[in-house]
Design an enzyme around this catalytic site. Sequence first.
Site, PDB file in Angstrom:
ATOM      1  N   ASP A  18       0.809  -1.224   0.000  1.00  0.00           N
ATOM      2  CA  ASP A  18       0.000   0.000   0.000  1.00  0.00           C
ATOM      3  C   ASP A  18       0.842   1.273   0.000  1.00  0.00           C
ATOM      4  OD1 ASP A  18      -2.178  -1.733   0.135  1.00  0.00           O
ATOM      5  OD2 ASP A  18      -2.162  -1.719   2.326  1.00  0.00           O
ATOM      6  N   LYS A  21       1.769   2.048  -5.181  1.00  0.00           N
ATOM      7  CA  LYS A  21       2.293   1.481  -6.440  1.00  0.00           C
ATOM      8  C   LYS A  21       1.343   1.795  -7.597  1.00  0.00           C
ATOM      9  CE  LYS A  21       2.314  -2.529  -4.347  1.00  0.00           C
ATOM     10  NZ  LYS A  21       2.126  -2.120  -2.936  1.00  0.00           N
ATOM     11  N   GLY A  22       0.028   1.639  -7.336  1.00  0.00           N
ATOM     12  CA  GLY A  22      -0.960   1.879  -8.386  1.00  0.00           C
ATOM     13  C   GLY A  22      -0.859   3.298  -8.917  1.00  0.00           C
ATOM     14  N   LYS A  23      -0.778   4.248  -8.002  1.00  0.00           N
ATOM     15  CA  LYS A  23      -0.703   5.661  -8.406  1.00  0.00           C
ATOM     16  C   LYS A  23       0.535   5.927  -9.280  1.00  0.00           C
ATOM     17  CE  LYS A  23       0.395  10.160  -7.644  1.00  0.00           C
ATOM     18  NZ  LYS A  23       0.107  11.442  -7.125  1.00  0.00           N
ATOM     19  N   GLY A  45      -4.574  -4.313  -3.783  1.00  0.00           N
ATOM     20  CA  GLY A  45      -5.556  -3.249  -3.995  1.00  0.00           C
ATOM     21  C   GLY A  45      -4.778  -2.020  -4.408  1.00  0.00           C
ATOM     22  N   HIS A  46      -4.750  -1.730  -5.706  1.00  0.00           N
ATOM     23  CA  HIS A  46      -3.950  -0.613  -6.225  1.00  0.00           C
ATOM     24  C   HIS A  46      -4.888   0.511  -6.659  1.00  0.00           C
ATOM     25  CE1 HIS A  46      -0.351  -3.495  -7.203  1.00  0.00           C
ATOM     26  NE2 HIS A  46      -0.693  -3.490  -5.933  1.00  0.00           N
ATOM     27  N   GLN A 229       1.863  -6.377  -3.429  1.00  0.00           N
ATOM     28  CA  GLN A 229       2.388  -6.537  -2.063  1.00  0.00           C
ATOM     29  C   GLN A 229       3.717  -5.756  -1.999  1.00  0.00           C
ATOM     30  OE1 GLN A 229       1.191  -9.794  -3.704  1.00  0.00           O
ATOM     31  NE2 GLN A 229      -0.600  -8.667  -3.080  1.00  0.00           N
ATOM     32  N   LYS A 337       2.920  10.157  -0.350  1.00  0.00           N
ATOM     33  CA  LYS A 337       2.274  10.646   0.884  1.00  0.00           C
ATOM     34  C   LYS A 337       3.150  11.579   1.720  1.00  0.00           C
ATOM     35  CE  LYS A 337      -1.594   7.739   1.412  1.00  0.00           C
ATOM     36  NZ  LYS A 337      -2.456   6.961   2.281  1.00  0.00           N
ATOM     37  N   ASP A 339       2.854  14.576   1.566  1.00  0.00           N
ATOM     38  CA  ASP A 339       1.888  15.607   1.985  1.00  0.00           C
ATOM     39  C   ASP A 339       1.280  15.311   3.350  1.00  0.00           C
ATOM     40  OD1 ASP A 339       0.834  13.496   0.193  1.00  0.00           O
ATOM     41  OD2 ASP A 339      -1.124  14.313   0.708  1.00  0.00           O
TER      42      ASP A 339
HETATM   43  P1  GDP Z   1      -0.794   0.286  -3.527  1.00  0.00           P
HETATM   44  O1  GDP Z   1      -1.387  -0.991  -3.072  1.00  0.00           O
HETATM   45  O2  GDP Z   1       0.678   0.337  -3.304  1.00  0.00           O
HETATM   46  O3  GDP Z   1      -1.152   0.635  -4.945  1.00  0.00           O
HETATM   47  O4  GDP Z   1      -1.430   1.438  -2.613  1.00  0.00           O
HETATM   48  P2  GDP Z   1      -2.975   1.579  -2.177  1.00  0.00           P
HETATM   49  O5  GDP Z   1      -3.757   2.050  -3.327  1.00  0.00           O
HETATM   50  O6  GDP Z   1      -3.435   0.356  -1.477  1.00  0.00           O
HETATM   51  O7  GDP Z   1      -2.854   2.681  -1.055  1.00  0.00           O
HETATM   52  C1  GDP Z   1      -2.307   3.927  -1.300  1.00  0.00           C
HETATM   53  C2  GDP Z   1      -3.340   4.996  -0.914  1.00  0.00           C
HETATM   54  O8  GDP Z   1      -2.714   6.256  -0.834  1.00  0.00           O
HETATM   55  C3  GDP Z   1      -4.447   5.160  -1.939  1.00  0.00           C
HETATM   56  O9  GDP Z   1      -5.615   5.559  -1.275  1.00  0.00           O
HETATM   57  C4  GDP Z   1      -3.931   6.286  -2.822  1.00  0.00           C
HETATM   58  O10 GDP Z   1      -4.989   6.999  -3.474  1.00  0.00           O
HETATM   59  C5  GDP Z   1      -3.255   7.147  -1.815  1.00  0.00           C
HETATM   60  N1  GDP Z   1      -2.076   7.903  -2.290  1.00  0.00           N
HETATM   61  C6  GDP Z   1      -1.094   7.524  -3.147  1.00  0.00           C
HETATM   62  N2  GDP Z   1      -0.129   8.462  -3.231  1.00  0.00           N
HETATM   63  C7  GDP Z   1      -0.516   9.463  -2.399  1.00  0.00           C
HETATM   64  C8  GDP Z   1       0.080  10.707  -2.018  1.00  0.00           C
HETATM   65  O11 GDP Z   1       1.171  11.069  -2.440  1.00  0.00           O
HETATM   66  N3  GDP Z   1      -0.602  11.465  -1.115  1.00  0.00           N
HETATM   67  C9  GDP Z   1      -1.807  11.095  -0.605  1.00  0.00           C
HETATM   68  N4  GDP Z   1      -2.390  11.893   0.276  1.00  0.00           N
HETATM   69  N5  GDP Z   1      -2.381   9.916  -0.936  1.00  0.00           N
HETATM   70  C10 GDP Z   1      -1.733   9.120  -1.807  1.00  0.00           C
HETATM   71  P1  IMO Z   2      -0.882  -4.235  -2.267  1.00  0.00           P
HETATM   72  O1  IMO Z   2      -0.447  -4.770  -3.604  1.00  0.00           O
HETATM   73  C1  IMO Z   2      -0.834  -4.753   2.042  1.00  0.00           C
HETATM   74  C2  IMO Z   2      -0.824  -8.864   3.555  1.00  0.00           C
HETATM   75  C3  IMO Z   2      -2.050  -9.347   4.284  1.00  0.00           C
HETATM   76  C4  IMO Z   2      -1.423 -10.338   5.233  1.00  0.00           C
HETATM   77  C5  IMO Z   2      -0.335 -10.971   4.389  1.00  0.00           C
HETATM   78  C6  IMO Z   2      -0.712 -12.277   3.721  1.00  0.00           C
HETATM   79  O2  IMO Z   2      -2.184  -3.527  -2.308  1.00  0.00           O
HETATM   80  O3  IMO Z   2       0.209  -3.462  -1.618  1.00  0.00           O
HETATM   81  P2  IMO Z   2      -2.269 -12.914   1.672  1.00  0.00           P
HETATM   82  O4  IMO Z   2      -3.717 -12.639   1.402  1.00  0.00           O
HETATM   83  O5  IMO Z   2      -1.347 -12.362   0.638  1.00  0.00           O
HETATM   84  O6  IMO Z   2      -1.994 -14.362   1.946  1.00  0.00           O
HETATM   85  O7  IMO Z   2      -1.948 -12.148   3.060  1.00  0.00           O
HETATM   86  O8  IMO Z   2      -0.009 -10.012   3.387  1.00  0.00           O
HETATM   87  N1  IMO Z   2      -1.085  -8.314   2.209  1.00  0.00           N
HETATM   88  C7  IMO Z   2      -1.042  -7.021   1.897  1.00  0.00           C
HETATM   89  N2  IMO Z   2      -0.831  -5.934   2.674  1.00  0.00           N
HETATM   90  N3  IMO Z   2      -0.982  -4.599   0.723  1.00  0.00           N
HETATM   91  C8  IMO Z   2      -1.159  -5.668  -0.077  1.00  0.00           C
HETATM   92  O9  IMO Z   2      -1.185  -5.575  -1.420  1.00  0.00           O
HETATM   93  C9  IMO Z   2      -1.234  -6.949   0.510  1.00  0.00           C
HETATM   94  N4  IMO Z   2      -1.416  -8.198   0.032  1.00  0.00           N
HETATM   95  C10 IMO Z   2      -1.309  -9.022   1.070  1.00  0.00           C
HETATM   96  O10 IMO Z   2      -2.701  -8.292   4.962  1.00  0.00           O
HETATM   97  O11 IMO Z   2      -0.809  -9.659   6.289  1.00  0.00           O
HETATM   98 MG    MG Z   3      -2.901  -1.674  -1.764  1.00  0.00          MG
END
Ligand code: GDP
Ligand code: IMO
Ligand code: MG
Length: 429
Positions: A18, A21-23, A45-46, A229, A337, A339
């Site tokens: 989290d 990466k998606g952004k 979840g990207h 991940q 983040k 900010d």
């Molecule tokens: P990922 O799994 O690595 O793609 O990340 P996620 O989407 O799960 O979580 C990142 C969260 O931070 C999302 O809600 C994005 O919209 C948000 N986000 C990403 N970059 C920034 C940033 O630079 N600032 C802020 N405030 N939010 C961000």
């Molecule tokens: P993104 O790509 C954050 C965590 C789970 C758990 C462990 C194992 O959005 O960054 P699993 O379902 O893979 O067997 O769970 O890994 N986990 C993540 N945590 N971001 C993810 O993906 C994750 N994918 C799995 O919460 O601790």
């Molecule tokens: Mg995520």
Amino acid sequence: MQTNDNKIDVVIGLQWGDEGKGKIVDAIAGKYDLVARFQGGSNAGHTVFVGEQKIVLRTLPSGIISAPMNLIGANVVLDPVAFRDELEEVEKYVRGAKKRLVLSKEANLVLPTHKLLDKATEEKKGVGKIGTTLRGIGPTYMDKVGRLGIRSGHIFTENFKEKYDSLTSHHRMLLDSMGFAVDKELFEKNERDFFDAIEYLKTFTFVECSNFVNAQLDAGKKILAEGAQASLLDIDHGFTYPFVTSSNTIAAGVCTGLGVAPQKIGRVIGIMKAYVTRVGSGPFPTRCEPEMEAKLREWGGEFGAVTGRPRGCGWLDIVALKKAVMLSGVSELAITKLDILSECDTIKVATTYTVDGEKITHMPFETDAEKIIPNYEEFVGWKKTIRGAHSEKELPEGSKQYLAFIEQSVGVPVSIISTGPERLELIFR
Ligand code: GDP
Ligand code: IMO
Ligand code: MG
């Protein structure tokens, strides 16, 4: 024989997921001909934005909005139902998404019983549970490595149903032995849904992953590999094993996950949050005390993109970050983040740990969270909003010092600074 020196660029997470990466992938995808997911599945979840619309991608590469072609690679575990539902949702906002997608024949399928096994295993573990996403990830990779799995390419074969029945009856035996009661009606509904989704899958183009990717490279196409991940969740090198995921999330995973040689890896862009979050169980040395954690969670909106679970929040951990950089040969950092830290009076960064009275600069094998005492350096907060900043000139001095400290500590330059969730809220250096 190498036909040219075209290389694959890589985006991976450097912490516990989290990181954004998606952004970042979405922001740079337009410069690439092909974006490929190389591991993981719908546990990811990207988050990306199409205009004002927020979309959370799970199995689809985050290039689906801007890149001309996207690939779901060989080491992805593919849940047909989650895939269909996700793509149907995405197509409401992204025209032609389906046409810009190819899938690897080698990707193993997540069956309904894999999800039940994930649940049953977690329930059996009780307080020691991993806190998985319950998407069937671990059980599907177990079957893959145990050479029992069913690959996506098998859906076109005559004996697909036979294979399905055989693996499912094995799973039913396991579930029985675990004393897990299967809800018959719900399971039958899930099975029907699975086979409907298989028919949907059949309408896609499937490729032999390594042949496809290497042919693209030979043709001079620009390729970006997108990790899911993150490094500290890597099955082999995540230091909090067993509280990790079931795949190789580091840059080496691109080679096995897509079927390319190590010398074909180009830029490795490591994504890091300006602080650290973690969902699920397992040690988290720099986790803040509850009051500060609640503030970071609120400021950063730190709730799981798919599961909505509150994320644990903590300070940047240089010890862990250095390990992640080492594992993948990270060539540049993208920090997200930044900010959010504008809210903080004081910002802490762990630079070493003390374990059993001894100061250490590496992650210990023994991961008893209680034993690890992080040693912090403190920064005075800059207390000025930087949300949406587009140039370095807009950054307060304190934030520049923070970035310089990170670069100096890990020995890698920060090339991208993200200043908000939206695509254009970015500084390219
Ligand atoms: P990922 O799994 O690595 O793609 O990340 P996620 O989407 O799960 O979580 C990142 C969260 O931070 C999302 O809600 C994005 O919209 C948000 N986000 C990403 N970059 C920034 C940033 O630079 N600032 C802020 N405030 N939010 C961000
Ligand atoms: P993104 O790509 C954050 C965590 C789970 C758990 C462990 C194992 O959005 O960054 P699993 O379902 O893979 O067997 O769970 O890994 N986990 C993540 N945590 N971001 C993810 O993906 C994750 N994918 C799995 O919460 O601790
Ligand atoms: Mg995520």
